[in-house]
Design a protein around this motif. Structure first.
Motif, short mmCIF file in Angstrom:
data_model
loop_
_atom_site.label_atom_id
_atom_site.label_comp_id
_atom_site.label_asym_id
_atom_site.label_seq_id
_atom_site.Cartn_x
_atom_site.Cartn_y
_atom_site.Cartn_z
N UNK A 285 0.84 -1.19 0.00
CA UNK A 285 0.00 0.00 0.00
C UNK A 285 0.88 1.24 0.00
N UNK A 286 0.66 2.12 -0.98
CA UNK A 286 1.43 3.36 -1.06
C UNK A 286 0.93 4.30 0.03
N UNK A 287 1.83 4.73 0.90
CA UNK A 287 1.40 5.49 2.09
C UNK A 287 1.13 6.96 1.80
N UNK A 288 1.67 7.49 0.71
CA UNK A 288 1.33 8.87 0.38
C UNK A 288 0.95 8.95 -1.09
N UNK B 266 -2.32 6.91 8.68
CA UNK B 266 -1.06 7.31 8.04
C UNK B 266 -1.03 7.11 6.53
N UNK B 267 -2.20 6.81 5.92
CA UNK B 267 -2.21 6.65 4.46
C UNK B 267 -2.81 7.92 3.87
N UNK B 268 -1.99 8.68 3.18
CA UNK B 268 -2.45 9.99 2.72
C UNK B 268 -3.10 9.87 1.35
N UNK B 282 -3.56 3.64 -4.41
CA UNK B 282 -2.91 2.90 -3.32
C UNK B 282 -1.93 1.85 -3.83
N UNK B 283 -2.24 1.23 -4.96
CA UNK B 283 -1.39 0.14 -5.45
C UNK B 283 -1.06 0.37 -6.93
#
Lengths: 299, 286
Positions: A285-288, B266-268, B282-283
């Motif tokens: 999962x990309x956090x930003x 914490x996921x922007x 997200x992916x």
């Protein structure tokens, strides 16, 4: 099974020119002690179906079995009075049925009519208030002076005061504000989980009921289009579109993410909180995703 | 008075069709239900009125066409200052669709019910039939014309009520939680009808609602709380204001809530426009 319908059809005004078949060949089972949601487009037969559950309407064809009472089409029906106490029906806008000048008088009206003593009826009323999460101080208040949400809950309590084993509610949250709706759904879930009552809720707002319902029955044009668990429904949300219903956001997002990660067999995460938690735990999962942060809406 | 909208008027562009100045309502002057409400709504605007159950939303709109008598202040609708002699003119400007459609049925059939309002307007027959056809088609109720209102489902009744009001072509249409009994498909349909009405430019729309999608579709939000105007804002600003949302007993739309829950972990991410957009964000490498 709390309720079982076998090949049930129902026709309004059967012997007249205006006859209209509202339900066609319905076979369904509603298990005891679970929370079942019934959905369908407007005019799909939801309210008609409910009225078969305590004998207000009798089937034109087929057999309706509720608890230990069997109602067969064309036969003289058994005594329905005890059944009506055991199956509590809460109609649309139940607060419109309130008529006494105190909440307590309204709540004991039903129990007194079913032959309970005044003391017993008052005890039942107190219990029902607590079951709906209402303050006992409201008992002495005029029902028409309560807020919309309180009035709705008090009206539902007046059905619970008869201590029904099965509680059937027709659109219980309609016109309430979203916070009152969420509270009412939570209270109805507690009736099921903590009191062991069978709870059946008719709704056209599936989003709010999706996280709590154990089973779903979907109607289309008076026929059963689906019956099964919430998980089965989540695996094939298109069924809702075929029933003329919208697919709630929560279901759409879960379905897409479950598809992406092969989670189809898992318990669906149908609240924003539970889905966010799942996403945070997924690999890669990309956090930003972007740094613009809160509030830059696309809508 | 909201300055921004006064400026619009002063600029000479848009006429305020609804003007409230210091309007109050109450049975007991010590405990007003609505207190000192001032607001100006220009022609063509779509306004959501929000607030918790029992905060006076329905009362406010009922003051506008004198279904309830105001106890203070001034109300001006389409240039008519509300008074005994202007009530008739004002009521011709305002069409109201109520919360519970059972409260507004008059006719013995759907057709009669829709025609009742048109007869009141003394329209020629051809015009009445034309409007009957147009609005029953628009609301998808052409199959119901011969039915008794009692035969209809809750959602069907609501569509009939809406058609009978729109057929009268009022300049201002007030919806008092008119979609609360509709299923999602019919609600989307109602939203499309409203969007059509807005782009038409002829209608000013006031909508009492708790529905996030309806609020998002509108131009402006008036939030009532404790008998007063708690906010006069935009839908986007409302859904970004957690305190105001709580005050109004509203929940944000699901994608907004999901974005907020992700951000708190914490996921922007922005509020996603669709599930696909969220997944792509997200992916991106999957």
């Amino acid at each position: 099974m709390a309720i079982q319908l076998e090949q049930v059809s129902f026709t309004y005004a059967e012997k007249s020119l205006w006859k209209q078949t509202a339900l066609h060949d319905i076979t369904l089972g509603i298990p005891k002690g679970l929370l079942t949601g019934i959905a369908g487009a407007t005019g799909s037969g939801k309210s008609t179906l409910l009225q078969l559950f305590n004998g207000i309407l009798k089937p034109t064809q087929g057999t309706v079995k509720v608890l230990d009472v069997t109602i067969r089409a064309g036969e003289k029906s058994p005594k329905l009075l005890p059944l009506r106490r055991r199956v509590g029906l809460v109609f649309q806008f139940p607060e419109q049925q309130m008529f006494e000048d105190t909440v307590e008088k309204d709540l004991i009206f039903g129990p007194l009519n079913f032959g309970m003593s005044p003391e017993e009826a008052k005890e039942r009323a107190r219990k029902a208030m607590l079951e709906m999460g209402l303050d006992l101080a409201l008992l002495s208040r005029n029902p028409f002076r309560l807020s919309g949400g309180q009035m709705r809950k008090a009206a539902i309590a007046s059905v619970l005061a008869m201590d029904p084993e099965i509680v059937v509610l027709d659109e219980p949250t309609a016109t309430l504000d979203p916070v009152s709706r969420a509270e009412l759904i939570a209270q109805l879930e507690r009736l099921c989980r903590e009191q062991g009552r069978t709870v059946i809720i008719v709704t056209h707002r599936m989003d709010e009921l999706l996280p709590v319902a154990d089973r779903w029955i979907l109607l289309k044009d008076g026929k059963i289009a689906f019956q099964g668990s919430g998980g089965e429904l989540a695996a094939d949300p298109d069924i809702l579109t075929r029933c003329g219903l919208g697919v709630p956001h929560s279901l759409r997002y879960w379905h897409a993410i479950a598809g992406q990660f092969g989670l189809a067999g898992e318990r669906p995460r149908l609240t924003a909180e539970s889905l966010a938690e799942l996403i945070a735990s997924l690999p890669g999962t990309v956090r930003s995703g972007n740094t613009a942060g809160m509030g830059d809406a696309h809508e | 008075m909201n300055k921004a909208y006064q400026d619009v008027e002063n600029a000479g562009g848009v006429l305020a069709v609804i003007q409230l100045d210091g309007v109050s309502f109450g049975y007991d002057p010590e405990h007003p239900i609505l207190h000192n409400i001032s607001v100006s709504i220009p022609q063509g605007q779509w306004v959501s009125i929000v607030g918790p159950n029992g905060c006076g939303k329905s009362t406010l709109v009922k003051l506008m066409n004198a279904l309830l008598p105001k106890s203070g202040g001034e109300i001006t609708i389409c240039g008519h200052q509300l008074g005994e002699e202007t009530i008739g003119a004002i009521r011709q400007c305002i069409g109201m669709v109520f919360q519970n459609p059972d409260n507004q049925f008059i006719g013995a059939t759907v057709e009669e019910d829709i025609l009742f309002g048109l007869e009141g307007l003394c329209l020629p027959y051809a015009e009445m039939e034309e409007r009957l056809r147009t609005y029953t088609l628009k609301l998808g109720i052409e199959d119901l014309l011969a039915k008794h209102p009692g035969e209809l489902s809750g959602g069907q009744k609501q569509r009939v009520a809406i058609a009978s009001i729109l057929a009268m072509k009022p300049g201002i249409v007030i919806f008092d939680e008119a979609s609360s009994m509709l299923d999602e498909a019919s609600r989307d349909e109602l939203l499309r009808i409203l969007q059509g009405m807005r782009s038409d430019g002829q209608y000013t729309i006031l909508m009492i609602t708790h529905d996030a999608d309806e609020i998002l579709a509108s131009d402006r939000v008036l939030a009532l709380h404790g008998g007063g105007l708690a906010a006069d804002t935009t839908p986007q600003a409302l859904f970004r204001n957690a305190e105001l949302l709580e005050k109004c007993h509203l929940l944000e739309p699901y994608p907004w809530r999901l974005a907020r829950e992700l951000q708190s972990r914490g996921i922007r991410v922005d509020v996603p426009a669709s599930e696909k957009e969220l997944i792509d964000t997200l992916w991106p490498y999957n």
